[in-house]
Design an enzyme around this catalytic site. Sequence first.
Site, PDB file in Angstrom:
ATOM      1  N   PHE A 170       0.852  -1.173   0.000  1.00 19.31           N
ATOM      2  CA  PHE A 170       0.000   0.000   0.000  1.00 19.31           C
ATOM      3  C   PHE A 170       0.892   1.228   0.000  1.00 19.31           C
ATOM      4  O   PHE A 170       1.693   1.432   0.908  1.00 19.31           O
ATOM      5  CB  PHE A 170      -0.951   0.026   1.210  1.00 19.31           C
ATOM      6  CG  PHE A 170      -1.927   1.173   1.146  1.00 19.31           C
ATOM      7  CD1 PHE A 170      -3.049   1.107   0.329  1.00 19.31           C
ATOM      8  CD2 PHE A 170      -1.708   2.334   1.870  1.00 19.31           C
ATOM      9  CE1 PHE A 170      -3.930   2.178   0.236  1.00 19.31           C
ATOM     10  CE2 PHE A 170      -2.591   3.403   1.787  1.00 19.31           C
ATOM     11  CZ  PHE A 170      -3.709   3.323   0.962  1.00 19.31           C
ATOM     12  N   GLN A 219     -10.743   0.564   9.637  1.00 20.31           N
ATOM     13  CA  GLN A 219      -9.457  -0.081   9.331  1.00 20.31           C
ATOM     14  C   GLN A 219      -8.275   0.523  10.087  1.00 20.31           C
ATOM     15  O   GLN A 219      -7.260  -0.134  10.245  1.00 20.31           O
ATOM     16  CB  GLN A 219      -9.146  -0.023   7.831  1.00 20.31           C
ATOM     17  CG  GLN A 219      -9.998  -0.934   6.980  1.00 20.31           C
ATOM     18  CD  GLN A 219     -11.128  -0.167   6.324  1.00 20.31           C
ATOM     19  OE1 GLN A 219     -11.798   0.614   6.971  1.00 20.31           O
ATOM     20  NE2 GLN A 219     -11.355  -0.405   5.053  1.00 20.31           N
ATOM     21  N   GLN A 220      -8.390   1.769  10.513  1.00 20.68           N
ATOM     22  CA  GLN A 220      -7.243   2.388  11.189  1.00 20.68           C
ATOM     23  C   GLN A 220      -7.194   2.052  12.672  1.00 20.68           C
ATOM     24  O   GLN A 220      -6.228   2.413  13.353  1.00 20.68           O
ATOM     25  CB  GLN A 220      -7.247   3.908  10.996  1.00 20.68           C
ATOM     26  CG  GLN A 220      -6.996   4.359   9.559  1.00 20.68           C
ATOM     27  CD  GLN A 220      -5.587   4.059   9.049  1.00 20.68           C
ATOM     28  OE1 GLN A 220      -4.993   3.051   9.407  1.00 20.68           O
ATOM     29  NE2 GLN A 220      -5.072   4.929   8.204  1.00 20.68           N
ATOM     30  N   THR A 241     -22.494  -2.545  12.149  1.00 15.87           N
ATOM     31  CA  THR A 241     -22.926  -3.414  11.052  1.00 15.87           C
ATOM     32  C   THR A 241     -22.555  -4.861  11.386  1.00 15.87           C
ATOM     33  O   THR A 241     -21.520  -5.134  12.003  1.00 15.87           O
ATOM     34  CB  THR A 241     -22.287  -2.992   9.715  1.00 15.87           C
ATOM     35  OG1 THR A 241     -20.864  -3.063   9.835  1.00 15.87           O
ATOM     36  CG2 THR A 241     -22.684  -1.575   9.335  1.00 15.87           C
ATOM     37  N   GLY A 269     -27.236  -7.754   9.079  1.00 16.79           N
ATOM     38  CA  GLY A 269     -27.784  -6.398   9.031  1.00 16.79           C
ATOM     39  C   GLY A 269     -27.044  -5.426   9.925  1.00 16.79           C
ATOM     40  O   GLY A 269     -25.816  -5.391   9.932  1.00 16.79           O
ATOM     41  N   ASP A 283     -18.477   0.685   3.407  1.00 17.59           N
ATOM     42  CA  ASP A 283     -18.532   2.065   2.908  1.00 17.59           C
ATOM     43  C   ASP A 283     -19.901   2.366   2.307  1.00 17.59           C
ATOM     44  O   ASP A 283     -20.473   3.434   2.530  1.00 17.59           O
ATOM     45  CB  ASP A 283     -17.448   2.299   1.842  1.00 17.59           C
ATOM     46  CG  ASP A 283     -16.041   2.189   2.425  1.00 17.59           C
ATOM     47  OD1 ASP A 283     -15.874   2.399   3.642  1.00 17.59           O
ATOM     48  OD2 ASP A 283     -15.112   1.899   1.652  1.00 17.59           O
TER      49      ASP A 283
HETATM   50  N1  LIG Z   1     -24.524 -11.397   3.021  1.00 17.20           N
HETATM   51  C1  LIG Z   1     -25.101 -10.189   3.127  1.00 17.20           C
HETATM   52  N2  LIG Z   1     -26.394 -10.022   2.757  1.00 17.20           N
HETATM   53  C2  LIG Z   1     -26.973  -8.822   2.831  1.00 17.20           C
HETATM   54  N3  LIG Z   1     -26.359  -7.714   3.282  1.00 17.20           N
HETATM   55  C3  LIG Z   1     -25.096  -7.815   3.675  1.00 17.20           C
HETATM   56  C4  LIG Z   1     -24.373  -9.054   3.618  1.00 17.20           C
HETATM   57  N4  LIG Z   1     -23.116  -8.840   4.059  1.00 17.20           N
HETATM   58  C5  LIG Z   1     -23.052  -7.521   4.367  1.00 17.20           C
HETATM   59  N5  LIG Z   1     -24.224  -6.904   4.142  1.00 17.20           N
HETATM   60  C6  LIG Z   1     -24.551  -5.474   4.364  1.00 17.20           C
HETATM   61  O1  LIG Z   1     -23.356  -4.711   4.455  1.00 17.20           O
HETATM   62  C7  LIG Z   1     -23.293  -4.035   5.702  1.00 17.20           C
HETATM   63  C8  LIG Z   1     -21.860  -3.912   6.142  1.00 17.20           C
HETATM   64  O2  LIG Z   1     -21.313  -5.228   6.238  1.00 17.20           O
HETATM   65  P1  LIG Z   1     -20.115  -5.579   7.246  1.00 17.20           P
HETATM   66  O3  LIG Z   1     -20.624  -5.492   8.649  1.00 17.20           O
HETATM   67  O4  LIG Z   1     -19.560  -6.876   6.786  1.00 17.20           O
HETATM   68  O5  LIG Z   1     -19.113  -4.355   6.964  1.00 17.20           O
HETATM   69  P2  LIG Z   1     -17.519  -4.306   7.052  1.00 17.20           P
HETATM   70  O6  LIG Z   1     -17.027  -5.451   7.852  1.00 17.20           O
HETATM   71  O7  LIG Z   1     -17.187  -2.941   7.513  1.00 17.20           O
HETATM   72  O8  LIG Z   1     -17.106  -4.483   5.537  1.00 17.20           O
HETATM   73  P3  LIG Z   1     -15.823  -3.917   4.756  1.00 17.20           P
HETATM   74  O9  LIG Z   1     -14.959  -3.217   5.746  1.00 17.20           O
HETATM   75  O10 LIG Z   1     -15.207  -5.123   4.135  1.00 17.20           O
HETATM   76  O11 LIG Z   1     -16.416  -3.007   3.733  1.00 17.20           O
HETATM   77  C9  LIG Z   1     -24.198  -4.838   6.618  1.00 17.20           C
HETATM   78  O12 LIG Z   1     -24.688  -4.043   7.662  1.00 17.20           O
HETATM   79  C10 LIG Z   1     -25.284  -5.287   5.645  1.00 17.20           C
HETATM   80  O13 LIG Z   1     -26.195  -4.220   5.436  1.00 17.20           O
HETATM   81 MG   LIG Z   2     -15.419  -1.884   7.260  1.00 20.09          MG
END
Ligand SMILES: Nc1ncnc2c1ncn2[C@@H]1O[C@H](COP(=O)(O)OP(=O)(O)OP(=O)(O)O)[C@@H](O)[C@H]1O
Ligand SMILES: [Mg+2]
Length: 328
Positions: free
Chosen positions: A116, A172-173, A223, A228, A257
């Site tokens: 990166f 991420q940070q 999240t 959900g 995001d």
């Molecule tokens: N399999 C799924 N089906 C439907 N919605 C999903 C699914 N996976 C994730 N989402 C949606 O995406 C949102 C964010 O997902 P998650 O909690 O995995 O975020 P994250 O870990 O911050 O992801 P990243 O950092 O990789 O972008 C969830 O609140 C949900 O709304």
């Molecule tokens: Mg994330």
Amino acid sequence: MRIAVTGSIATDHLMTFPGRFGDQLIADQLDRVSLSFLVDDLQVRRGGCAANIAFGMGSLGLRPVLVGAVGTDFADYRSWLERHGVDCDSVHTSEVHHTARFLCTTDDDHNQIASFYTGAMAEARLIELGPIAERLGGLDLVLVSPNDPDAMLRHTDEARDRGIPFAADPSQQLARMPGEDIRKLVDGAAYLFGNDYERGLIEQKTGWSGEEILERVGVRVTTLGPKGVVIDRRGEPSLHVSPAPENGKADPTGVGDAFRAGFLAGLAWELPLERCGQLGNLTATHVLERVGGQEYELGQRAFVERFAAAYGTEAAEEAGRFVRCHHA
Ligand SMILES: Nc1ncnc2c1ncn2[C@@H]1O[C@H](COP(=O)(O)OP(=O)(O)OP(=O)(O)O)[C@@H](O)[C@H]1O
Ligand SMILES: [Mg+2]
């Protein structure tokens, strides 16, 4: 509602190597590695947390203000974002560095060698919110998403000093920032975002319990991936919003995001938190179904129809009064 989205702006260069890295590495010559992998695929994806979030908000019909640092190579990316409704006039352009870039090569066994390059992102710490607020006639919310750590601290401090509500999104940070700094990012935030893993990490690193955090932030948004999202406020029962059903998973990069983009759009339209969570979930689903964080297109009719299918016609009508997708 004027929302400034601060954070990283980057491109991802993803390559695939048809073979195994291990076959190229000679065990007793690791002190003089000089390897070149002939790769047969290169995908360039627009990314960076702030750019992904601003793209999503713009795609829903808002005009978010993107705040971050880029290099002179940003021209194409800028016009892409502007075509999707993003205000890029407060993006800082470095005179010497390239835009941040993630370079990753994956082999047949899914091993990865990645780098990166921070580049221009380090100059994000030079950005002042004052002139941006002045240009826009005031700011109503500043989102502080992953970026140069000094920039994250500076934007938070400045928002606090100027009395502008801010949303903390350290994601991420969190891994690299000390607890003392994370406390500064979180304390007094109107909204705190994170996934369920990050929720635990924030508590562990700040030393604050979940309850203590709720005393320091207005709303905590966690999240839960396929489960959900849960929205917490002090003294009120937690609000769980079920995910929007997906039509097949392609790649989860950028779902978090996109969730923020939809959620912030709901806030901008002054919709209730449940609606914000639904907007976040449905926007995230669109990213899940594509490879890359900005490869989806929102169509007005399809979006409102999917909203109705997931959350009912009344909810869809309420959201549909505000959503203005770029395509019919
Ligand atoms: N399999 C799924 N089906 C439907 N919605 C999903 C699914 N996976 C994730 N989402 C949606 O995406 C949102 C964010 O997902 P998650 O909690 O995995 O975020 P994250 O870990 O911050 O992801 P990243 O950092 O990789 O972008 C969830 O609140 C949900 O709304
Ligand atoms: Mg994330």
